[in-house]
Structures are given as C-alpha cells and as structure tokens.
Motif scaffolding. Sequence first.
Motif, PDB file in Angstrom:
ATOM      1  N   GLY A  92       0.841  -1.193   0.000  1.00  0.00           N
ATOM      2  CA  GLY A  92       0.000   0.000   0.000  1.00  0.00           C
ATOM      3  C   GLY A  92       0.873   1.238   0.000  1.00  0.00           C
ATOM      4  O   GLY A  92       1.888   1.289   0.682  1.00  0.00           O
ATOM      5  N   LEU A  93       0.503   2.224  -0.803  1.00  0.00           N
ATOM      6  CA  LEU A  93       1.249   3.481  -0.885  1.00  0.00           C
ATOM      7  C   LEU A  93       0.396   4.603  -0.312  1.00  0.00           C
ATOM      8  O   LEU A  93      -0.817   4.643  -0.523  1.00  0.00           O
ATOM      9  N   GLY A  94       1.035   5.526   0.412  1.00  0.00           N
ATOM     10  CA  GLY A  94       0.295   6.641   0.976  1.00  0.00           C
ATOM     11  C   GLY A  94       1.206   7.800   1.332  1.00  0.00           C
ATOM     12  O   GLY A  94       2.429   7.662   1.377  1.00  0.00           O
ATOM     13  N   ASN A  95       0.574   8.936   1.604  1.00  0.00           N
ATOM     14  CA  ASN A  95       1.332  10.128   1.986  1.00  0.00           C
ATOM     15  C   ASN A  95       1.816  10.056   3.429  1.00  0.00           C
ATOM     16  O   ASN A  95       2.739  10.766   3.809  1.00  0.00           O
ATOM     17  N   THR A  96       1.177   9.193   4.233  1.00  0.00           N
ATOM     18  CA  THR A  96       1.594   8.983   5.623  1.00  0.00           C
ATOM     19  C   THR A  96       1.713   7.482   5.860  1.00  0.00           C
ATOM     20  O   THR A  96       1.204   6.673   5.065  1.00  0.00           O
TER      21      THR A  96
END
Length: 126
Positions: A42-46
């Motif tokens: 999973g990719l995210g800003n946080t």
Amino acid sequence: MNLAVKSTPIITTPKLGYDVLIENQQDGTFKAILLGLPDCEGLGNTETEAIEKLSLNLQTRLETAKIVTLEIEAPKAENPWMKFAGMFKDDPQFDEMLAYIEADRRELDAQVEEYYQQLDAENKTK
C-alpha cells in the motif's frame, strides 16, 4: 510422502496478525509491504495511509483466496549409527577388547577416587 491440507470452516472471522515493512520513498511518500507477500503493498502520503491501503489490498485479496495449513509427513530417516550396530558380533577379539576397556575404566576410576580423597584430606587440614 503424505500431504494433508487442513481446511476448517470459519464460523467467526478470526483476527490474523501480519508483519508489515514500512519504507520511506524518495518522493516523501510511504510504502507498506506485507512481509511474506511482497506483491501486497500500500502506498500513501503517511504511514497510516499506506497501512490502510495495504489492509484494503489484503482484504480484497483474501476475499477470493483462503489460507490453509499444509501438513507434510517428515521423511523417515534411518539412524546413521545403525549401519555399525553388530559389526563386531563375530569378531573373536571383541571380548578381549571389552575386557581391556573395563580394566582401563577401573584403573581410571581408582585414580579419580584417589585424587578426590587427597583433595578431601587437604581440605580437612586447612
């Protein structure tokens, strides 16, 4: 080799624990990777957002798959020492060798006993 797949019907959904690797990306985002399933990420800003996306990806994946336990019977291995069992049964010198070992063992035991008696005597005089 015997194989058995255990599949238990799930009445209640158990909670499963997974180890997750969280990596900082060069662009400042975060990547959460499920250890053991590197293609599940999973990719995210946080970190939290990356973990949430990983969780959704995993849940989606598990909806069309299932986890089973595979039991494999271990191969029967012969004890490596068994090939030497009884190799001296017909040796005419075997009894003589055993007598020699027994005599040597008695001599060593007597020496050890004498050593401990000397130690005991020295400790009593102190």
